[in-house]
Design an enzyme around this catalytic site. Structure first.
Site, short mmCIF file in Angstrom:
data_model
loop_
_atom_site.label_atom_id
_atom_site.label_comp_id
_atom_site.label_asym_id
_atom_site.label_seq_id
_atom_site.Cartn_x
_atom_site.Cartn_y
_atom_site.Cartn_z
N LYS A 175 0.85 -1.19 0.00
CA LYS A 175 0.00 0.00 0.00
C LYS A 175 0.89 1.24 0.00
CE LYS A 175 -0.81 0.85 4.91
NZ LYS A 175 -0.32 2.17 5.14
N HIS A 186 -6.34 -0.33 6.94
CA HIS A 186 -6.18 -1.20 8.11
C HIS A 186 -7.45 -1.27 8.97
CE1 HIS A 186 -4.62 -3.01 11.60
NE2 HIS A 186 -4.37 -1.93 12.26
#
Ligand code: NDP
Length: 587
Positions: free
Chosen positions: A246, A338
């Site tokens: 990411k 997350h």
């Protein structure tokens, strides 16, 4: 599992459980980095705060783009994704694939921090634990000139051995380093990737070739690397997979574009989008807790749960990462990926099986049920520096790589609502921040009041406040505990709140593997459960993109909070608005 009524955890491991009553947390006992935190933070009663033998690219993939130019972005549900076979339950090293083929892991961006501090150490840890196949080779690739020996010297400084069996550490380390090589080249040069291919072939020795690329480079380089590697150095007779770190875009549009660009060269089942936090124990523990215990699943709905808090805090700032962070901010860096992944696992319906696609299908469904976050339900903050006495800590904008006028949030709290029958009306509060008073990652589930509570007037507890709370924590100490009300032993009738400690580090003293180890091993096995599918990514961006646009268009200034404090005061009010009691959580 033996359940025990444990004494409160130490203050550093459980800031909340050190109080004598569920409803009266003593903030003095909370771990503090700095002790000058304004008193206002403690005033409020509300929160301030299988192995896939072949990917679909098996066969000659060289110079082949499976999706023609201009192919529209498709949901990956449409893509054929090969599930790992039953062999994934046996150690990878003992699988047929590991015995009969060669495995090359190519770390692109090998000269960088991530490669040095995380990827090579994780590979060594797997090698040390005999988790890598016999025919394993690692290549570093980057533009910096470096010899094989220089790479080995660099990475050897960050390799560590497992503490519990370090006798043969040096020997294992030198065996591992002998399998590490370096190739210098540009990220956009097909010729340089051909040179890499030649070197990989030498090491493969004619065996079936499986290649796992780890893209540890800035996202601006992803498409070039994927293009060159898939055209010039992908496997001809085995699989080629690419792990992409990411960030995956900055919003819905850029993320879709990135996906589209990657899919010009790769199929969905070759792309492993990694958010390393997904490799932490919490993710797997959450599923086990929910689906292997009869007691929890019946409670898992709006009928019993009052609110859910998902918390991710760090007691350090952006130190050294200001340039990267300023382009993203905490909402993109932590919440959109997350915390949203955690929320999806927490709130999804039970999957049909534990197969990756079944789990990811359920996650997508729940992500699509989340209403886009409204600006009215968000508080943003930015940490400021502090100088006093003999202490000085820098503010976010003191970083030379960050503009003095930056409005990038280093803290955010947001209320999310899930529009489905299970969760209608239950606020999910996400809190994420840097430079706070403690580093923590946890989910807190607060249950509803006991109806017609017989004990409400007894001294020692206000049971309207002291509702049951389930805490699933990954940091600082992995633990799962349930706060329950109980009677204080003695002649009188005094109530107290204790922790029913379901799981703690002391019960499982062994070393927990680093998240990168788990994820690398999963990628080798073709296990996709902990990687993010493209439609999941789309759904996740849809939740936050309108908010991010509005924050930027309206130039919303974040509320300043002192480095080492509990974050912006505004979080108190946001919590109060939704009747969320989170003094226990320290926000
Ligand atoms: P680095 O900035 O250290 O970059 C890695 C390598 O990429 C560098 O050594 C450099 O290699 C090359 N590189 C850097 N900038 C450029 C550029 N502008 N153009 C071309 N090449 C460049 O990053 P990290 O190693 O810290 O992280 C790699 C990726 O992973 C980043 O995208 C980051 O966002 C992400 N990430 C990192 C985490 C971490 O813990 N560090 C955690 C999560 C994600 P060379 O010059 O030799 O080619």
């Amino acid at each position: 599992m033996a359940l025990s009524l444990s004494p409160p955890l130490s203050s550093s491991s459980s800031s909340s459980s050190s109080s004598t009553s569920c409803s009266s947390v003593n903030h003095q006992t909370l771990p503090r980095k700095l002790h000058w935190i304004p008193a206002i933070f403690s005033r409020s009663g509300f929160c301030s705060r299988g192995l896939q033998i072949r990917a679909s690219n098996a066969g000659n993939r060289r110079a082949i783009s499976l999706h023609a130019e201009g192919t529209s972005l498709r949901s990956s549900v449409d893509d054929k994704v090969t599930a790992p076979d039953k062999e994934s339950s046996v150690p990878y090293t003992r699988s047929k694939e590991a015995r009969d083929s060669s495995l090359t892991i190519i770390v692109v961006g090998a000269s960088g921090d991530l490669a040095r501090n995380k990827i090579f150490p994780a590979l060594f840890a797997l090698f040390y634990d005999d988790q890598l196949p016999q025919n394993f080779t690692a290549f570093g690739y980057a533009r910096s000139p470096m010899t094989d020996e220089e790479l080995r010297t660099t990475i050897s400084k960050t390799l560590t051995c497992r503490v519990d069996k370090s006798e043969n550490c040096n020997e294992k380390m030198s065996q591992f380093l002998k399998r590490c090589f370096y190739q210098s080249g540009q990220y956009s040069s097909e010729e340089h990737f051909s040179e890499l291919d030649d070197r990989i072939r030498e090491k493969e020795g004619g065996k079936t070739s499986n290649r796992l690329y780890y893209l540890a480079v800035p996202p601006t380089q992803f498409v070039d690397v994927v293009r060159c590697a898939s055209r010039r150095s992908s496997s001809e007779n085995g699989w080629t997979r690419m792990i992409v770190e990411k960030p995956f875009g900055r919003d819905s549009e850029s993320s879709s574009k990135l996906t589209l660009d990657l899919k010009q060269h790769l199929t969905e089942d070759q792309i492993f989008r990694i958010d390393h936090h997904l490799g932490e124990e919490l993710f797997e523990s959450l599923l086990v807790l929910r689906f292997s215990n009869l007691v929890f699943e019946p409670l898992w709905s709006r009928n019993y749960i009052r609110n859910v808090q998902l918390i991710f805090s760090q007691d350090f700032g952006t130190e050294g990462r200001g340039r990267y962070f300023d382009n993203y901010g905490i909402i993109r860096d932590v919440m959109q990926n997350h915390l949203l992944q955690l929320l999806a696992l927490f709130a999804m319906e039970p999957p049909v099986t534990l197969d990756a696609e079944d789990i990811r299908n359920e996650k997508v469904k729940v992500l699509r049920s989340i209403k886009p976050v409204s600006l009215d339900d968000v508080v943003t903050g930015q940490y400021k520096g502090y100088t006093g006495g003999n202490m000085s800590v820098p503010g976010y904008t003191d970083d030379p790589a960050v503009s003095k006028h930056s409005l990038t949030p280093t803290f955010a709290a947001a209320i999310l609502s899930i529009n489905n029958p299970r969760w209608d009306g239950v606020p999910f509060m996400m809190v994420a921040g840097k430079a706070l008073h403690s580093s923590r990652a946890e989910i807190r589930v607060q249950f509803r009041h006991v109806p017609g509570n017989l004990y409400n007037r007894k001294p020692g507890a206000n049971l309207d406040d002291a509702t049951n709370e389930l805490v699933i924590r990954v940091q600082p100490d992995e633990t799962v505990y349930l706060k329950i009300n109980n009677k204080v032993p003695g002649l009188g009738m005094r109530l107290d709140c204790s922790d029913l400690n379901l799981l703690s580090k002391s019960r499982y003293p062994g070393e927990v593997p680093d998240a990168y180890e788990r994820l690398l091993l999963d990628a080798m096995r073709g296990e996709r459960r902990l990687f993010i599918r493209s439609d999941e990514l789309d759904a996740a961006w849809s939740v936050f993109t309108p908010l991010l646009n509005e924050l930027e268009e309206k130039k919303i200034a974040p509320e300043l909070y002192p480095y080492g404090s509990e974050g912006p005061v505004g979080v108190h009010y946001l919590g109060a608005k939704y009747n969320i009691r989170c003094e226990d959580s320290g926000y």
